[in-house]
Scaffold this motif. Structure first.
Motif, PDB file in Angstrom:
ATOM      1  N   THR A  47     -37.743 -73.522 -22.096  1.00  0.00           N
ATOM      2  CA  THR A  47     -37.639 -73.576 -20.645  1.00  0.00           C
ATOM      3  C   THR A  47     -38.949 -73.296 -19.919  1.00  0.00           C
ATOM      4  OG1 THR A  47     -36.981 -71.259 -20.477  1.00  0.00           O
ATOM      5  CG2 THR A  47     -35.212 -72.886 -20.727  1.00  0.00           C
ATOM      6  N   ILE A  70     -25.746 -67.077 -21.890  1.00  0.00           N
ATOM      7  CA  ILE A  70     -27.029 -67.766 -21.989  1.00  0.00           C
ATOM      8  C   ILE A  70     -28.097 -66.684 -21.991  1.00  0.00           C
ATOM      9  CG2 ILE A  70     -28.644 -69.377 -20.916  1.00  0.00           C
ATOM     10  CD1 ILE A  70     -26.078 -70.617 -19.563  1.00  0.00           C
ATOM     11  N   TYR A  71     -28.836 -66.644 -23.086  1.00  0.00           N
ATOM     12  CA  TYR A  71     -29.930 -65.683 -23.216  1.00  0.00           C
ATOM     13  C   TYR A  71     -31.247 -66.421 -23.049  1.00  0.00           C
ATOM     14  CZ  TYR A  71     -26.570 -62.296 -24.944  1.00  0.00           C
ATOM     15  OH  TYR A  71     -25.503 -61.430 -25.046  1.00  0.00           O
ATOM     16  N   VAL A  72     -32.063 -65.933 -22.127  1.00  0.00           N
ATOM     17  CA  VAL A  72     -33.421 -66.439 -22.002  1.00  0.00           C
ATOM     18  C   VAL A  72     -34.292 -65.480 -22.792  1.00  0.00           C
ATOM     19  CG1 VAL A  72     -35.328 -66.982 -20.446  1.00  0.00           C
ATOM     20  CG2 VAL A  72     -32.957 -67.459 -19.750  1.00  0.00           C
ATOM     21  N   ALA A  74     -27.623 -70.496 -25.936  1.00  0.00           N
ATOM     22  CA  ALA A  74     -26.230 -70.215 -25.585  1.00  0.00           C
ATOM     23  C   ALA A  74     -25.509 -69.684 -26.817  1.00  0.00           C
ATOM     24  CB  ALA A  74     -25.540 -71.473 -25.068  1.00  0.00           C
ATOM     25  N   LEU A  78     -40.789 -69.473 -23.078  1.00  0.00           N
ATOM     26  CA  LEU A  78     -39.402 -69.047 -22.951  1.00  0.00           C
ATOM     27  C   LEU A  78     -38.471 -70.099 -23.540  1.00  0.00           C
ATOM     28  CD1 LEU A  78     -39.373 -67.869 -19.212  1.00  0.00           C
ATOM     29  CD2 LEU A  78     -39.595 -66.424 -21.247  1.00  0.00           C
ATOM     30  N   GLU A 126     -33.531 -62.288 -19.901  1.00  0.00           N
ATOM     31  CA  GLU A 126     -32.452 -62.514 -18.946  1.00  0.00           C
ATOM     32  C   GLU A 126     -31.193 -62.924 -19.702  1.00  0.00           C
ATOM     33  OE1 GLU A 126     -31.500 -65.029 -14.864  1.00  0.00           O
ATOM     34  OE2 GLU A 126     -33.536 -64.953 -15.633  1.00  0.00           O
ATOM     35  N   CYS A 183     -37.780 -63.721 -30.501  1.00  0.00           N
ATOM     36  CA  CYS A 183     -37.688 -63.585 -29.053  1.00  0.00           C
ATOM     37  C   CYS A 183     -37.164 -62.232 -28.630  1.00  0.00           C
ATOM     38  CB  CYS A 183     -36.730 -64.637 -28.488  1.00  0.00           C
ATOM     39  SG  CYS A 183     -37.251 -66.329 -28.745  1.00  0.00           S
ATOM     40  N   ALA A 230     -34.027 -70.910 -23.912  1.00  0.00           N
ATOM     41  CA  ALA A 230     -32.675 -70.541 -23.520  1.00  0.00           C
ATOM     42  C   ALA A 230     -31.754 -70.827 -24.695  1.00  0.00           C
ATOM     43  CB  ALA A 230     -32.229 -71.326 -22.294  1.00  0.00           C
TER      44      ALA A 230
END
Length: 159
Positions: A39, A131-133, A49, A45, A122, A118, A47
Motif C-alpha cells: 500500500t 485488515i492489518y496494515v 486481511a 507498507l 493500523e 512487519c 495490507a
C-alpha cells in the motif's frame, strides 16, 4: 445484484498464495493467506486481511507483528498444509522447517523464495476479517523463482 456475476467478477481479482507467520507469548503459528497487497513505498507498507476470531488473527492482535513468506510456483502442497490448524514440532510447522529472527520472532520458512517481516501500524475490523496494515521492518531472499499464484492452484477465493 446478480450473485453469479458478482462471484465471477470478484474471482477475476488476482492473488498470490503466501504463508503468514504469527506468534504470541507461548508459541508460533502460520496460515495460508492470499489477501495481501503493498500500500506504500515510503514507508514500505502492506495490507493483510485475516479472518476474525482465528488463532492467527488473535496472535497478530496480541503481538503486533507478522511475517509473509513468498512461496514458489509449484509449492501448492506446502501452502495447502496450512489450510488447517498446525502445531509446531521443534523448528517445523506442518513438517516444514522454519526459523525466526529477532526482528519479529515469527516463522520464516527455509523453503520460501523470500520473506518480509512487519510490525502492525493500523488495524481495522470490517465484515468477517481484520485488515492489518504492516510496516515492513525486515526482509530476506532465499532463492530466485516465480511466486505461487492462487490461479496456479486451481483454487478460487472471492464471491
Amino acid at each position: 445484484m446478480d450473485p453469479q456475476a458478482k462471484k465471477t467478477a470478484l474471482r477475476g481479482i488476482t492473488y498470490g498464495l503466501y504463508l503468514i507467520g504469527t506468534k504470541d507469548a507461548s508459541t508460533v503459528n502460520a496460515f495460508a493467506g492470499n489477501w495481501l497487497t503493498q500500500t506504500s513505498f515510503d514507508p514500505p507498507l502492506v495490507a493483510l486481511a485475516v479472518k476474525a476470531g482465528t488463532r492467527s488473527q488473535e496472535q497478530i492482535k496480541a503481538s503486533g507483528v507478522f511475517s509473509v513468506n513468498i512461496l514458489a510456483s509449484g509449492q501448492k502442497e506446502m501452502a495447502t498444509a496450512f489450510f488447517k490448524h498446525v502445531e509446531p514440532e521443534g523448528n517445523r510447522l506442518a513438517g516444514y522447517e522454519f526459523y525466526t529472527t529477532e526482528i519479529t520472532g515469527c516463522p520464516i520458512f527455509k523453503d520460501a523464495l523470500s520473506y518480509f517481516e512487519c510490525k502492525v501500524v493500523e488495524a481495522v475490523e470490517r465484515g468477517d476479517h481484520y485488515i492489518y496494515v504492516g510496516e515492513v521492518i525486515g526482509a530476506g531472499v532465499h532463492r530466485e523463482g516465480e511466486p505461487l499464484t492462487l490461479r496456479e492452484t486451481g483454487f478460487y477465493y472471492g464471491g
